[in-house]
Enzyme design. Structure first.
Site, PDB file in Angstrom:
ATOM      1  N   LYS A  22       0.840  -1.201   0.000  1.00 62.26           N
ATOM      2  CA  LYS A  22       0.000   0.000   0.000  1.00 62.26           C
ATOM      3  C   LYS A  22       0.879   1.256   0.000  1.00 62.26           C
ATOM      4  CE  LYS A  22      -1.649   1.734   3.964  1.00 62.26           C
ATOM      5  NZ  LYS A  22      -1.376   3.165   4.179  1.00 62.26           N
ATOM      6  N   ASN A  23       1.898   1.264   0.867  1.00 61.77           N
ATOM      7  CA  ASN A  23       2.672   2.499   1.051  1.00 61.77           C
ATOM      8  C   ASN A  23       3.658   2.770  -0.075  1.00 61.77           C
ATOM      9  OD1 ASN A  23       1.171   2.957   3.246  1.00 61.77           O
ATOM     10  ND2 ASN A  23       2.685   2.262   4.733  1.00 61.77           N
ATOM     11  N   CYS A 116      -4.878   8.509   9.093  1.00 60.32           N
ATOM     12  CA  CYS A 116      -5.242   7.906  10.385  1.00 60.32           C
ATOM     13  C   CYS A 116      -5.001   8.895  11.538  1.00 60.32           C
ATOM     14  CB  CYS A 116      -4.383   6.677  10.631  1.00 60.32           C
ATOM     15  SG  CYS A 116      -4.743   5.359   9.491  1.00 60.32           S
ATOM     16  N   ARG A 121      -0.276  15.093  12.082  1.00 61.47           N
ATOM     17  CA  ARG A 121       0.431  14.571  10.888  1.00 61.47           C
ATOM     18  C   ARG A 121       0.939  15.772  10.084  1.00 61.47           C
ATOM     19  NH1 ARG A 121      -1.525   9.333   9.672  1.00 61.47           N
ATOM     20  NH2 ARG A 121       0.401   8.991   8.519  1.00 61.47           N
ATOM     21  N   ASP A 304       4.169   0.525  11.983  1.00 63.98           N
ATOM     22  CA  ASP A 304       2.892   0.005  11.482  1.00 63.98           C
ATOM     23  C   ASP A 304       2.573  -1.381  12.017  1.00 63.98           C
ATOM     24  OD1 ASP A 304       3.215   1.482   8.160  1.00 63.98           O
ATOM     25  OD2 ASP A 304       2.757   2.323  10.114  1.00 63.98           O
ATOM     26  N   ARG A 396      -8.989   0.025   3.847  1.00 66.37           N
ATOM     27  CA  ARG A 396      -8.097   0.943   3.117  1.00 66.37           C
ATOM     28  C   ARG A 396      -6.761   0.265   2.831  1.00 66.37           C
ATOM     29  NH1 ARG A 396      -6.239   5.320   6.380  1.00 66.37           N
ATOM     30  NH2 ARG A 396      -4.799   5.371   4.641  1.00 66.37           N
TER      31      ARG A 396
HETATM   32  C1  EPZ Z   1       4.239   6.768   6.063  1.00 76.16           C
HETATM   33  O1  EPZ Z   1       3.527   7.833   6.647  1.00 76.16           O
HETATM   34  C2  EPZ Z   1       3.241   5.625   6.001  1.00 76.16           C
HETATM   35  N1  EPZ Z   1       2.094   6.037   5.199  1.00 76.16           N
HETATM   36  C3  EPZ Z   1       2.772   5.274   7.405  1.00 76.16           C
HETATM   37  O2  EPZ Z   1       1.930   4.146   7.296  1.00 76.16           O
HETATM   38  C4  EPZ Z   1       3.991   4.890   8.241  1.00 76.16           C
HETATM   39  O3  EPZ Z   1       3.571   4.659   9.575  1.00 76.16           O
HETATM   40  C5  EPZ Z   1       5.010   6.023   8.228  1.00 76.16           C
HETATM   41  O4  EPZ Z   1       5.355   6.353   6.866  1.00 76.16           O
HETATM   42  C6  EPZ Z   1       6.273   5.673   8.974  1.00 76.16           C
HETATM   43  O5  EPZ Z   1       6.849   4.529   8.410  1.00 76.16           O
HETATM   44  C7  EPZ Z   1       2.224   6.052   3.849  1.00 76.16           C
HETATM   45  O6  EPZ Z   1       3.272   5.746   3.318  1.00 76.16           O
HETATM   46  C8  EPZ Z   1       1.016   6.458   3.080  1.00 76.16           C
HETATM   47  P1  EPZ Z   1       6.508   9.984   8.097  1.00 76.16           P
HETATM   48  P2  EPZ Z   1       4.171   9.317   6.639  1.00 76.16           P
HETATM   49  O7  EPZ Z   1       6.494  11.207   7.273  1.00 76.16           O
HETATM   50  O8  EPZ Z   1       4.924   9.511   5.397  1.00 76.16           O
HETATM   51  C9  EPZ Z   1       6.628  13.324  11.445  1.00 76.16           C
HETATM   52  C10 EPZ Z   1       0.041   2.837   7.639  1.00 76.16           C
HETATM   53  O9  EPZ Z   1      -0.411   2.357   8.679  1.00 76.16           O
HETATM   54  N2  EPZ Z   1       6.655  14.276  10.320  1.00 76.16           N
HETATM   55  O10 EPZ Z   1       7.653   9.031   7.994  1.00 76.16           O
HETATM   56  O11 EPZ Z   1       3.123  10.268   6.997  1.00 76.16           O
HETATM   57  C11 EPZ Z   1       5.290  12.612  11.537  1.00 76.16           C
HETATM   58  O12 EPZ Z   1       4.370  13.385  12.285  1.00 76.16           O
HETATM   59  C12 EPZ Z   1       0.542   4.262   7.651  1.00 76.16           C
HETATM   60  O13 EPZ Z   1       0.182   2.236   6.548  1.00 76.16           O
HETATM   61  C13 EPZ Z   1       6.859  15.622  10.579  1.00 76.16           C
HETATM   62  O14 EPZ Z   1       7.013  16.038  11.723  1.00 76.16           O
HETATM   63  O15 EPZ Z   1       5.185   9.167   7.862  1.00 76.16           O
HETATM   64  C14 EPZ Z   1       5.641  11.332  12.245  1.00 76.16           C
HETATM   65  O16 EPZ Z   1       5.678  11.587  13.639  1.00 76.16           O
HETATM   66  C15 EPZ Z   1       0.319   4.963   8.982  1.00 76.16           C
HETATM   67  N3  EPZ Z   1       6.882  16.496   9.537  1.00 76.16           N
HETATM   68  C16 EPZ Z   1       7.067  11.037  11.742  1.00 76.16           C
HETATM   69  O17 EPZ Z   1       7.561  12.265  11.200  1.00 76.16           O
HETATM   70  C17 EPZ Z   1       6.714  16.086   8.245  1.00 76.16           C
HETATM   71  O18 EPZ Z   1       6.760  16.926   7.319  1.00 76.16           O
HETATM   72  C18 EPZ Z   1       7.129   9.989  10.646  1.00 76.16           C
HETATM   73  O19 EPZ Z   1       6.284  10.420   9.618  1.00 76.16           O
HETATM   74  C19 EPZ Z   1       6.493  14.711   7.997  1.00 76.16           C
HETATM   75  C20 EPZ Z   1       6.472  13.822   9.046  1.00 76.16           C
END
Ligand code: EPZ
Length: 415
Positions: A22-23, A116, A121, A304, A396
């Site tokens: 998915k991701n 989610c 986020r 995840d 989803r």
């Molecule tokens: C991706 O989310 C995945 N979603 C998430 O999977 C997964 O948990 C996550 O990566 C971590 O591996 C998709 O790929 C669609 P991040 P993403 O940016 O990209 C903070 C699932 O269950 N952050 O790596 O949103 C953020 O708040 C989903 O399949 C900032 O502060 O994750 C988080 O605390 C849930 N500023 C951390 O970084 C930003 O600009 C990691 O977020 C971006 C992120």
């Protein structure tokens, strides 16, 4: 809202095939905008996130053909325009349209992402990347307007190794002028899959999978053919289920390397996993030992999978702990596991799980995608009937989960 009914305690046996990640595919579908010719993507999972992304692409004017797990996207008819809030809000990954539209048309108008409820986020790092490439970013009510006269390659340091920011900056940079370097880039396997997809279309990306990714801008991206990697989180979820209920349960179409952290933690808990070239065979563990989990960026233990694993930890002898370091609020499954009879205490980003506890069927709610998976696993091992409501969250990200579990022998139905 749809709900699942599960009668627990059924032994699970037989084999299931894991779908595409998915991701990975939720970035690849928007990325087709960057091509100047049709793109074919195979091993696309049948999950509702893909339908939502397809809706956005069609709204923009792309043509999409889907047969089973293959989609062909023809982006040549796209007219760049604002993506309406209603469809953008359906999923967080709609933010990848920012990078793709900016990269192709130098302008994007996209609403704040949905996603989610597992903590704030923010997308500040995505926007920092766009600005470093020469774009201006305006927030207009609850949407972003991102504009650039031209995009010039630059060096961008990510304060957090964010998956989304790494991908979105890659999408914006592939057709920029000159070299972009992303430092402290995310190293998840999905990043490599997305970079390979872009390179198949003629991009010049190197270093994906390491913390430094280099993108040399090109003028044009052609059509291409690409296969989505197997979903390591779907596979990990079924591995956890097999550790609790499996009798020679075979999980096919996986990449064992992507599951290393989970396999190692499960073996620490006393679970024996037979690892094949592209499959796993798992049997219910006779006795589960308590373990401690700390979620980290790849190749650490994936955030995840901490929610699905929490359900297994309720069956371990003694005290297990989960420390969630990626998100602020990713324990929404726990009150429902406790309602089923678990004994879990939360202290900020740490959960302490006392086991083993006998779980009893109850009515519970899927608050988010992986919390839903955790509660489905709870229902599969609980005594009696469990009803999981709001399972749209689960559909989803888990392809045909009812069909796959039924095939393994679970008593589960959707209504
Ligand atoms: C991706 O989310 C995945 N979603 C998430 O999977 C997964 O948990 C996550 O990566 C971590 O591996 C998709 O790929 C669609 P991040 P993403 O940016 O990209 C903070 C699932 O269950 N952050 O790596 O949103 C953020 O708040 C989903 O399949 C900032 O502060 O994750 C988080 O605390 C849930 N500023 C951390 O970084 C930003 O600009 C990691 O977020 C971006 C992120």
């Amino acid at each position: 809202m749809q709900q699942l009914e599960i009668i627990g305690g059924q032994p699970l046996t037989g084999k299931i095939k894991i779908g595409g990640a998915k991701n990975s595919v939720v970035a690849i579908v928007p990325a087709t905008i960057l091509a100047d010719a049709p793109v074919t993507i195979t091993n696309v999972p049948k999950i509702s996130d893909i339908e939502a992304l397809g809706e956005i692409l069609t709204f923009l004017g792309a043509k999409i053909e889907r047969t089973n797990n293959t989609i062909i996207v023809d982006p040549t008819g796209i007219i760049n325009q604002e993506i309406p809030e209603g469809i953008a809000k359906k999923l967080r990954a709609s933010y990848y349209f920012m990078g793709a539209l900016l990269g192709k048309y130098k302008r994007a108008e996209v609403y704040f992402p949905g996603g989610c409820p597992i903590g704030p986020r923010p997308i500040d790092l995505h926007l920092k990347g766009f600005k470093k490439l020469g774009a201006t970013v305006k927030a207009d009510h609850n949407k972003y307007i991102i504009d650039a006269k031209e995009l010039i390659g630059n060096t961008i340091y990510l304060d957090i190794a964010s998956v989304g920011a790494t991908v979105n900056i890659m999408l914006a940079a592939v057709r920029a002028k000159g070299l972009t370097v992303i430092e402290n880039a995310a190293k998840e396997p999905e990043i490599v899959n997305i970079a390979t997809f872009l390179n198949n279309m003629g991009a010049k990306i190197s270093g994906a999978g390491t913390s430094v990714i280099k993108i040399m801008g090109v003028n044009q991206l052609n059509g291409g053919f690409h296969e989505v990697i197997p979903d390591r989180i779907e596979a990990g979820t079924y591995l956890i289920i097999g550790a609790l209920l499996g009798h020679n349960m075979r999980i096919e179409n996986i990449i064992p390397l992507h599951l290393e952290s989970l396999i190692s933690k499960l073996s620490e808990a006393g679970v024996k996993v037979k690892v094949g070239r592209d499959y796993l065979i798992i049997n219910k563990a006779k006795c589960l030992k308590s373990i401690n989990i700390k979620t980290l960026v790849y190749p650490g233990f994936p955030t995840d999978l901490q929610q699905p694993l929490a359900t297994l930890l309720t069956q371990c002898q003694g005290i297990s702990t989960i420390e969630e370091t990626i998100y602020e609020d990713r324990f929404n499954n726990i009150p429902y596991l406790n309602k089923m009879g678990a004994d879990i205490k939360i202290n900020q980003t740490k959960a302490t799980i006392k086991g083993p506890t006998n779980l009893k069927g109850a009515k519970v709610k899927a608050t988010d995608l992986r919390a839903g998976a955790s509660l489905i696993i709870g229902g599969l091992i609980a005594e009696g009937k469990t009803t999981v409501t709001d399972i749209n969250h689960v559909l989803r990200g888990y392809e045909q989960i009812v069909e796959k579990l039924t095939k393994l022998g679970a008593k589960i139905r959707i209504n």
